[in-house]
Motif scaffolding. Sequence first.
Motif, PDB file in Angstrom:
ATOM      1  N   ALA A 134       0.959  -1.386   0.040  1.00 46.03           N
ATOM      2  CA  ALA A 134      -0.010   0.088  -0.079  1.00 46.03           C
ATOM      3  C   ALA A 134       0.880   1.279  -0.181  1.00 46.03           C
ATOM      4  CB  ALA A 134      -0.966  -0.162   1.304  1.00 46.03           C
ATOM      5  N   ASP A 135       0.269   2.296  -0.394  1.00 48.13           N
ATOM      6  CA  ASP A 135       0.740   3.631  -0.588  1.00 48.13           C
ATOM      7  C   ASP A 135       0.675   4.439   0.858  1.00 48.13           C
ATOM      8  OD1 ASP A 135       1.628   3.407  -3.307  1.00 48.13           O
ATOM      9  OD2 ASP A 135      -0.560   3.863  -3.667  1.00 48.13           O
ATOM     10  N   VAL A 136      -0.463   4.342   1.316  1.00 47.56           N
ATOM     11  CA  VAL A 136      -1.071   5.303   2.432  1.00 47.56           C
ATOM     12  C   VAL A 136      -1.686   4.346   3.420  1.00 47.56           C
ATOM     13  CG1 VAL A 136      -2.708   7.034   3.145  1.00 47.56           C
ATOM     14  CG2 VAL A 136      -1.336   7.189   0.896  1.00 47.56           C
ATOM     15  N   GLY A 162       4.221   4.812   2.642  1.00 46.40           N
ATOM     16  CA  GLY A 162       4.719   6.198   2.545  1.00 46.40           C
ATOM     17  C   GLY A 162       4.249   7.387   3.208  1.00 46.40           C
ATOM     18  N   ALA A 163       2.907   6.927   3.530  1.00 49.40           N
ATOM     19  CA  ALA A 163       2.359   8.260   4.308  1.00 49.40           C
ATOM     20  C   ALA A 163       0.960   7.891   5.006  1.00 49.40           C
ATOM     21  CB  ALA A 163       1.956   9.363   3.062  1.00 49.40           C
ATOM     22  N   VAL A 164       0.880   8.866   6.010  1.00 51.97           N
ATOM     23  CA  VAL A 164      -0.255   8.375   6.943  1.00 51.97           C
ATOM     24  C   VAL A 164      -1.391   9.756   6.866  1.00 51.97           C
ATOM     25  CG1 VAL A 164      -1.127   7.844   9.285  1.00 51.97           C
ATOM     26  CG2 VAL A 164       1.284   6.976   8.342  1.00 51.97           C
ATOM     27  N   CYS A 200      -4.871  11.773   0.113  1.00 50.59           N
ATOM     28  CA  CYS A 200      -3.834  10.979   0.238  1.00 50.59           C
ATOM     29  C   CYS A 200      -2.682  11.167  -0.577  1.00 50.59           C
ATOM     30  CB  CYS A 200      -4.439   9.502  -0.226  1.00 50.59           C
ATOM     31  SG  CYS A 200      -5.400   8.601   0.882  1.00 50.59           S
ATOM     32  N   ARG A 201      -2.967  11.749  -1.678  1.00 46.82           N
ATOM     33  CA  ARG A 201      -2.026  12.279  -2.754  1.00 46.82           C
ATOM     34  C   ARG A 201      -1.238  13.407  -2.004  1.00 46.82           C
ATOM     35  NH1 ARG A 201      -6.004  11.046  -6.844  1.00 46.82           N
ATOM     36  NH2 ARG A 201      -5.568   8.889  -7.710  1.00 46.82           N
ATOM     37  N   SER A 202      -1.645  14.279  -1.250  1.00 46.83           N
ATOM     38  CA  SER A 202      -1.421  15.474  -0.643  1.00 46.83           C
ATOM     39  C   SER A 202      -0.411  14.878   0.257  1.00 46.83           C
ATOM     40  CB  SER A 202      -2.201  16.416  -0.086  1.00 46.83           C
ATOM     41  OG  SER A 202      -3.304  16.964  -1.030  1.00 46.83           O
ATOM     42  N   ALA A 203      -0.820  14.106   1.216  1.00 41.45           N
ATOM     43  CA  ALA A 203       0.148  13.295   1.958  1.00 41.45           C
ATOM     44  C   ALA A 203       1.326  12.795   1.410  1.00 41.45           C
ATOM     45  CB  ALA A 203      -0.586  12.392   2.724  1.00 41.45           C
ATOM     46  N   LEU A 204       1.388  12.122   0.306  1.00 38.09           N
ATOM     47  CA  LEU A 204       2.291  11.530  -0.430  1.00 38.09           C
ATOM     48  C   LEU A 204       3.301  12.211  -0.848  1.00 38.09           C
ATOM     49  CD1 LEU A 204       0.627   8.675  -2.219  1.00 38.09           C
ATOM     50  CD2 LEU A 204       2.260   8.228  -0.349  1.00 38.09           C
ATOM     51  N   SER A 205       2.715  13.516  -0.931  1.00 41.51           N
ATOM     52  CA  SER A 205       3.779  14.738  -1.633  1.00 41.51           C
ATOM     53  C   SER A 205       4.237  15.681  -0.456  1.00 41.51           C
ATOM     54  CB  SER A 205       2.939  15.670  -2.778  1.00 41.51           C
ATOM     55  OG  SER A 205       1.759  16.087  -2.168  1.00 41.51           O
ATOM     56  N   GLY A 206       3.865  15.314   0.645  1.00 40.71           N
ATOM     57  CA  GLY A 206       4.305  15.912   1.686  1.00 40.71           C
ATOM     58  C   GLY A 206       3.452  17.289   2.145  1.00 40.71           C
ATOM     59  N   GLN A 207       2.537  17.475   1.482  1.00 39.08           N
ATOM     60  CA  GLN A 207       1.563  18.805   1.886  1.00 39.08           C
ATOM     61  C   GLN A 207       0.875  18.577   3.260  1.00 39.08           C
ATOM     62  OE1 GLN A 207      -0.875  20.342  -1.309  1.00 39.08           O
ATOM     63  NE2 GLN A 207       0.148  18.831  -2.759  1.00 39.08           N
TER      64      GLN A 207
END
Length: 308
Positions: A134-136, A162-164, A200-207
């Motif tokens: 999984a990614d998130v 990669g992110a939570v 979720c995509r924002s979390a993966l990009s560090g926003q």
Amino acid sequence: MYRTGAAARLAGLPVETLRVWERRYGLSDAQRSERGQRLYSAEQVARLSLLKQLVDQGHAIGVLAGLTREQLQSMLGLSGQAQTQSAAPVRAIMISNTLTRRLAAMGREATGIDVRAHCASLEQVDELPPQSSADVLIIEMSELDDGVLPRVAAARERVEVGAVVVLYRFCPSATIRALRAQGCLVARVPADLSELAVLCRSALSGQRLPLPEPDTAVLPRRFDEDTLVTIANASDRLVCECPRHLSDLLMMIGSFERYSLQCASRNPEDAELHALLGRASGQARVLLEDAMERLAIAEGLPLPGRRP
């Protein structure tokens, strides 16, 4: 499609800033709803997010406004591969009960979320696979306090993502800050679950999202969350969306009441104010629960917890 408020929030912008950018620089070609409201696509929201990141780095919006998304990505060092991946469903591990059921009812195509594994609560995190593709990691809890911090960290370590993303309905600002210090993206549970993939995509990009103001209140409720989710899912076959929206409102009120019981009063005046908020929320709850019961009966929807 996202309305102005949702688009701005997902991009990390104040609504006023987005409106100024559009007025001065002709920033977007947003569509209009039948009622004249601006509507933004996921592509437009992604571009706004890129602009926000670059402005935060010191670039002038007047210069950025005329650039394509590819040029903006290049300035941020994002590859074409990352752009392609952003359009694919987000692979997620879910720690939630009601949210997992809602996502399953809507389907992966509608939400953009591919749930690879799930459990109902942080207490059951050992049921998750120790490693996943999984990614998130998405964690949904109605009320949060600082006691959740070590459990979130343990869950993240177990699934290795990669992110939570931590979703809540009510949470002290100090707990939000602490979760963000752990690298989590923290946000309220979105009313429109199609926004979840963007979060979720924002979390993966560090926003990160703006810190909300704290909330408070009191009192028990008639319908439990399982009943409200059952009503919301059953209402999908109806043209009218009122049962689903009313279910969301009742879950919010129930969450607000439970959260308020954990809120410490600083002095007698503060305690009196919280008592007033409790009475007001209780009156609102009774009115909405009565309305829900009448609506469910009129539409033929199930009422597992209905009183005789």
